[in-house]
Every structure is written in C-alpha cells, then in structure tokens.
Design a protein around this motif. Sequence first.
Motif, PDB file in Angstrom:
ATOM      1  N   ALA A  55       0.843  -1.102  -0.069  1.00 20.46           N
ATOM      2  CA  ALA A  55       0.040   0.067   0.074  1.00 20.46           C
ATOM      3  C   ALA A  55       0.813   1.218   0.063  1.00 20.46           C
ATOM      4  O   ALA A  55       0.312   2.292  -0.422  1.00 20.46           O
ATOM      5  N   GLY A  56       2.159   0.981   0.379  1.00 16.82           N
ATOM      6  CA  GLY A  56       3.014   2.075   0.437  1.00 16.82           C
ATOM      7  C   GLY A  56       2.464   3.279   1.274  1.00 16.82           C
ATOM      8  O   GLY A  56       2.268   3.188   2.660  1.00 16.82           O
ATOM      9  N   SER A  57       3.024   4.659   0.609  1.00 21.14           N
ATOM     10  CA  SER A  57       2.430   5.900   1.462  1.00 21.14           C
ATOM     11  C   SER A  57       1.066   5.916   2.081  1.00 21.14           C
ATOM     12  O   SER A  57       0.761   6.783   3.010  1.00 21.14           O
ATOM     13  N   ALA A  58       0.327   5.410   1.254  1.00 20.79           N
ATOM     14  CA  ALA A  58      -1.258   5.376   1.654  1.00 20.79           C
ATOM     15  C   ALA A  58      -1.345   4.910   3.096  1.00 20.79           C
ATOM     16  O   ALA A  58      -2.590   5.287   3.701  1.00 20.79           O
ATOM     17  N   ALA A  59      -0.661   3.979   3.491  1.00 19.89           N
ATOM     18  CA  ALA A  59      -0.817   3.309   4.692  1.00 19.89           C
ATOM     19  C   ALA A  59       0.106   4.082   5.758  1.00 19.89           C
ATOM     20  O   ALA A  59      -0.204   3.569   7.040  1.00 19.89           O
ATOM     21  N   ILE A  60       0.819   4.857   5.546  1.00 19.73           N
ATOM     22  CA  ILE A  60       1.802   5.328   6.409  1.00 19.73           C
ATOM     23  C   ILE A  60       1.133   6.166   7.700  1.00 19.73           C
ATOM     24  O   ILE A  60       1.536   5.782   8.973  1.00 19.73           O
ATOM     25  N   GLU A  61       0.275   6.762   7.489  1.00 23.72           N
ATOM     26  CA  GLU A  61      -0.427   7.615   8.841  1.00 23.72           C
ATOM     27  C   GLU A  61      -1.354   6.427   9.772  1.00 23.72           C
ATOM     28  O   GLU A  61      -0.925   6.779  10.795  1.00 23.72           O
ATOM     29  N   ALA A  62      -1.972   5.549   9.091  1.00 27.41           N
ATOM     30  CA  ALA A  62      -2.681   4.775   9.730  1.00 27.41           C
ATOM     31  C   ALA A  62      -1.597   3.790  10.484  1.00 27.41           C
ATOM     32  O   ALA A  62      -1.939   3.492  11.717  1.00 27.41           O
ATOM     33  N   LEU A  63      -0.511   3.597   9.879  1.00 27.42           N
ATOM     34  CA  LEU A  63       0.636   2.474  10.431  1.00 27.42           C
ATOM     35  C   LEU A  63       1.302   3.327  11.831  1.00 27.42           C
ATOM     36  O   LEU A  63       1.532   2.811  12.818  1.00 27.42           O
ATOM     37  N   SER A  64       1.197   4.761  11.606  1.00 22.03           N
ATOM     38  CA  SER A  64       1.967   5.530  12.728  1.00 22.03           C
ATOM     39  C   SER A  64       1.148   5.294  13.721  1.00 22.03           C
ATOM     40  O   SER A  64       1.738   5.453  15.152  1.00 22.03           O
ATOM     41  N   LYS A  65      -0.269   5.587  13.754  1.00 21.07           N
ATOM     42  CA  LYS A  65      -0.943   5.448  14.830  1.00 21.07           C
ATOM     43  C   LYS A  65      -0.871   4.090  15.253  1.00 21.07           C
ATOM     44  O   LYS A  65      -1.015   3.937  16.755  1.00 21.07           O
ATOM     45  N   ALA A  66      -0.746   3.007  14.648  1.00 22.14           N
ATOM     46  CA  ALA A  66      -0.900   1.522  14.910  1.00 22.14           C
ATOM     47  C   ALA A  66       0.419   1.279  15.997  1.00 22.14           C
ATOM     48  O   ALA A  66       0.524   0.358  16.655  1.00 22.14           O
ATOM     49  N   THR A  67       1.573   2.170  15.729  1.00 23.86           N
ATOM     50  CA  THR A  67       2.916   1.945  16.507  1.00 23.86           C
ATOM     51  C   THR A  67       2.650   2.126  18.010  1.00 23.86           C
ATOM     52  O   THR A  67       3.395   1.750  18.931  1.00 23.86           O
ATOM     53  N   THR A  68       1.448   2.765  18.413  1.00 27.10           N
ATOM     54  CA  THR A  68       1.162   2.969  19.854  1.00 27.10           C
ATOM     55  C   THR A  68      -0.170   2.115  20.377  1.00 27.10           C
ATOM     56  O   THR A  68      -0.680   2.597  21.217  1.00 27.10           O
ATOM     57  N   HIS A  69      -0.389   1.108  19.471  1.00 27.01           N
ATOM     58  CA  HIS A  69      -1.666   0.134  19.622  1.00 27.01           C
ATOM     59  C   HIS A  69      -1.219  -0.635  20.960  1.00 27.01           C
ATOM     60  O   HIS A  69      -0.134  -0.911  21.621  1.00 27.01           O
ATOM     61  N   SER A  70      -2.384  -0.887  21.772  1.00 24.95           N
ATOM     62  CA  SER A  70      -2.128  -1.857  23.140  1.00 24.95           C
ATOM     63  C   SER A  70      -1.729  -3.152  22.751  1.00 24.95           C
ATOM     64  O   SER A  70      -1.220  -3.743  23.704  1.00 24.95           O
ATOM     65  N   ASP A  71      -2.041  -3.578  21.448  1.00 24.09           N
ATOM     66  CA  ASP A  71      -1.431  -4.824  21.251  1.00 24.09           C
ATOM     67  C   ASP A  71      -0.222  -4.816  20.669  1.00 24.09           C
ATOM     68  O   ASP A  71       0.149  -4.017  19.562  1.00 24.09           O
TER      69      ASP A  71
END
Length: 227
Positions: A55-71
Amino acid sequence: MRQTAHFLLMFLFAVVSSTASAKSIDQKTINQWIQQLGSGDFEVREDAMARLRNAGSAAIEALSKATTHSDLEIARRAEKIITKSVEKAMKTNKAQGYQVLGQVARMKNRKLSKWALGRLGQDADRDVKAARQQLQKLVASKDKRLAAKAQSLLRPPIEVLKERMLVLRTAMRGALQQGGRNQEYQKLYQEYRKVSREYRDRLRQQRTKTAPRKGVIRINRLQIQKR
C-alpha cells in the motif's frame, strides 16, 4: 504475432488494474489489515503485512497510529512495516523515499521519528538535496522539539566545512604576507578555529557511529576466557 499482441494486451491490462486497485485502497481496508496484524493465525498476519507494505505511503498515517497500539504484536509489526516501506522506497524512488522519511519524522512515535531524522541528517551531511529539503520543511513544523532538531541537522555538509577551512588558510597566508598578524588576520584565524572545531566534532561523531563499542568487545572477551 496475434498471440504475442494478445498476451501483451493482457499483461498491460493486469498492470493497470493492479495500479488502479492500489490507488483505490481506502482507510477502512487499511485499518482492517492493521487489525489482522494481531491475528492468532500466522499466515493472516504475514498476508496483512505484505498488503500494507504494498500500500506504500497510503498506509503510513494509519501505521503511525498503530505503533502505539495496546496490542504489542500490532505495534511491533507496524514499526517493522514502516521501516521496510522506507527502505523499499529509497531503492525504487529516492524522491518518494525522502518524502516518506519526512512523514515518519513527524510521527508521535519518538523511536521512529528519531530514526527518520537520523537518516535525513546523515544524507544532509552528504549534501543530498532531497534530504535537506525535507529537513527545511520540518523546521517549519508546529512541534517545537521537531523543528529544533531539524534545524540542528541543517548544518553545512562536512565537505563544505573542509573547503571553507582551505579557503581560510589561503586568506590567512595572504594576510600574513601583507601586514603580519593584523586585525584582518585575527578575524580570519578566529573563524578558522570555529570551522575546524566543528569539522573535527563532525568527524568524531561519524567515527563514533561506525566504530565498534570497545566496552562490549572487552566484556565478550572476558566471557570467552571464563568459558
């Protein structure tokens, strides 16, 4: 000939279709893939990682939020996807790679932000234009910490410092021949000291980054002797 032309048309259609589908990925789908990173099924996790990388750069913003996920599994895999996406972009399209690094530097995840700033700083030292442009954009950030760090990395490249030292040496010799250690010579000398000090500090920093840690090597040797 007709068969060859037919196969070429089919191949082009497949390429266009895959490109179009990659562009049309919505955030809902990306978020679903991110949730799948924490699946109990290994194959599902690996498939989700592959899709998010593509998905490339389209997923970067969502992935950045996921880096602080509780899981923790989701957070760990999200970080890995981001770093891999940057490396892939730098190999295929460096201009896009630097843009992605700029995105990562703005992340709230301090670890990834520091990593991206480090990469930009290293290339800025080598006078890579795209890296310096990204740092200049970060200087305008509302995040004062980020702006200050980016500003500190926008220092003259090492080669520029080296050339400046040579110019100052030549000017100092000329000043000595004309009037000895006069006011002009003292001014040039003070600037030369300042530039040479920065040059030495920068060289020392580079060597520290690349040199092995002696303390660790010494401990390892002691451990080997004990065994």
